[in-house]
Scaffold this active site. Structure first.
Site, mmCIF file in Angstrom:
data_model
loop_
_atom_site.group_PDB
_atom_site.id
_atom_site.type_symbol
_atom_site.label_atom_id
_atom_site.label_comp_id
_atom_site.label_asym_id
_atom_site.label_seq_id
_atom_site.Cartn_x
_atom_site.Cartn_y
_atom_site.Cartn_z
ATOM 1 C CB SER A 168 -12.683 4.530 6.834
ATOM 2 O OG SER A 168 -11.821 3.422 6.961
ATOM 3 N N GLY A 195 -7.817 8.567 6.931
ATOM 4 C CA GLY A 195 -8.011 8.894 8.342
ATOM 5 C C GLY A 195 -9.481 8.991 8.747
ATOM 6 C CG ASP A 228 -1.979 0.949 1.292
ATOM 7 O OD1 ASP A 228 -2.405 1.392 0.209
ATOM 8 O OD2 ASP A 228 -2.463 1.278 2.400
HETATM 9 P P1 13P Z 1 -9.027 4.988 5.354
HETATM 10 O O1 13P Z 1 -8.125 5.838 6.207
HETATM 11 O O2 13P Z 1 -10.231 5.764 4.907
HETATM 12 O O3 13P Z 1 -9.411 3.711 5.994
HETATM 13 O O4 13P Z 1 -8.218 4.631 4.010
HETATM 14 C C1 13P Z 1 -7.271 3.605 3.997
HETATM 15 C C2 13P Z 1 -6.443 3.603 2.761
HETATM 16 O O5 13P Z 1 -6.688 4.280 1.787
HETATM 17 C C3 13P Z 1 -5.282 2.705 2.742
HETATM 18 O O6 13P Z 1 -4.513 2.857 1.589
HETATM 19 O O1 G3H Z 2 -3.341 4.683 3.559
HETATM 20 C C1 G3H Z 2 -2.635 4.270 4.464
HETATM 21 C C2 G3H Z 2 -3.056 3.248 5.436
HETATM 22 O O2 G3H Z 2 -4.153 3.646 6.193
HETATM 23 C C3 G3H Z 2 -1.898 2.798 6.239
HETATM 24 O O3 G3H Z 2 -1.585 3.687 7.247
HETATM 25 O O4 G3H Z 2 0.838 4.238 7.078
HETATM 26 O O5 G3H Z 2 -0.399 4.391 9.266
HETATM 27 O O6 G3H Z 2 0.133 2.167 8.257
HETATM 28 P P1 G3H Z 2 -0.154 3.620 8.019
HETATM 29 ZN ZN ZN Z 3 -4.543 4.894 0.850
#
Ligand code: 13P
Ligand code: G3H
Ligand code: ZN
Length: 337
Positions: free
Chosen positions: A242, A197, A98
């Site tokens: 989210s 977030g 990711d």
């Molecule tokens: P959220 O913060 O809305 O859950 O998004 C997660 C995300 O895009 C991870 O790549």
């Molecule tokens: O988009 C990012 C994800 O929510 C992962 O978050 O970098 O805090 O693990 P993180």
């Molecule tokens: Zn993301």
């Protein structure tokens, strides 16, 4: 440090996103992309996806790699494939990087068993984003086992550990054909109003209904439609998806939390997006909220408890229920494995 030997994802029992996305676009649903950093999150994801017979994308961020160790995470994903079989229904599992920030991290993941990577050049000038994304695609597609690549065009607002952008800019639909053509990406993340977030909108960007509940501004479905017209049937990805369930925010705040103005993307809008060319929906924050709500409640109600299983167990149960609900009612991925 990761081991020097390269490992193909097929050896781990994983699949890339190619076929899953083709089916999802045709079928009008989205594959869940859930982030994990620890065992309880992974157990909840696998149990939920097996019980709902849904394919799944396990997402690992740079933050997750730093927190949990890359080798351990990769082997946990291998274990997850076996665990699904043991639970009685072998679902397709993708291991996806990711928000890969540079070529090196993408290469490391490709060499170490990831079946899919995201190269996030969205913050770069257009030509640099194209060049970086192209470089990752060339490496990923030249592997013996084809690794799929997600690129991003347009910037999401929101601040997280490794993902930060103060100002968003929507994806310009007139650029998508050029971007996909020049880079060769397998899927494209776009910006239509979602963000990372639990505070996706400022209260002043929202309206209130009769009960005084904040209603966020709608996603830019006009941009999504334009993108779909330019790239018919091409897999589109939504980050920052989210919904920030208000019942979870309430539990957290009831038991000592201090979440202010937390607000997400309404589920109906995500359902609508999933029915279109959006075939991957990223959800992390909702899982964090579900776990935190459960942990806070247990610790507040049973202050003498000190066995981590006694609070992480209920957190895992809450997480599993959340994911089942997403697969069945929001993404539409239940029954598609
Ligand atoms: P959220 O913060 O809305 O859950 O998004 C997660 C995300 O895009 C991870 O790549
Ligand atoms: O988009 C990012 C994800 O929510 C992962 O978050 O970098 O805090 O693990 P993180
Ligand atoms: Zn993301």
């Amino acid at each position: 440090m990761e081991s020097k030997m390269t490992v193909s994802y097929k050896e781990l029992g994983l699949v890339n996103t190619k076929e899953l996305f083709a089916k999802a676009v045709k079928g009008g649903y989205a594959i869940p992309a859930y982030n994990f950093n620890n065992m309880e999150q992974l157990q909840a994801i696998i149990m939920a996806c097996v019980e709902t017979k849904s394919p799944v994308i396990l997402q690992v961020s740079k933050g997750a790699r730093d927190y949990a160790n890359a080798t351990l995470l990769r082997n946990m994903a291998r274990g997850a494939v076996e665990y699904a079989k043991e639970l009685g229904y072998p679902i397709p599992v993708v291991l996806h990087l990711d928000h890969g920030g540079d070529f090196e991290i993408c290469k490391q993941c490709i060499d170490n068993g990831f079946s899919s990577v995201m190269i996030d050049g969205s913050h770069l000038p257009y030509d640099e984003n194209v060049a970086l994304t192209r470089k990752v695609v060339e490496y990923a597609h030249s592997q013996k086992d084809y690794v799929t690549v997600e690129g991003e065009l347009g910037v999401l607002a929101g601040i997280e550990d490794e993902v930060s952008a103060e100002h968003s800019s929507y994806t310009p639909p007139e650029e998508v054909i050029d971007f996909v053509g020049k880079t060769g990406v397998d899927s494209l993340a776009i910006s239509i109003g979602t963000s990372h977030g639990a505070n996706k909108f400022k209260p002043e960007q929202c309206t209130r209904n009769e009960e005084g509940i904040l209603l966020p501004p709608p996603l830019r479905f006009d941009i999504l439609e334009e993108v779909e017209k330019k790239l018919p049937g091409f897999p589109i990805v939504l980050h920052g998806s989210s919904s920030v369930p208000q019942d979870l925010v309430k539990i957290i705040n009831t038991y000592g939390g201090k979440l202010k103005d937390a607000i997400g993307i309404p589920e109906e809008q995500l359902r609508k997006a999933a029915a279109s060319a959006v075939c991957k929906i990223n959800i992390d924050s909702d899982g964090r909220l579900a776990m935190t709500a459960a942990v806070r409640k247990v610790l507040a109600e049973k202050p003498a408890e000190f066995d981590p299983r006694k609070y992480l167990g209920p957190a895992r149960d809450a997480l599993k229920e959340l994911y089942k609900h997403k697969n069945i009612n929001v993404l539409g991925s239940a029954g598609k494995a």
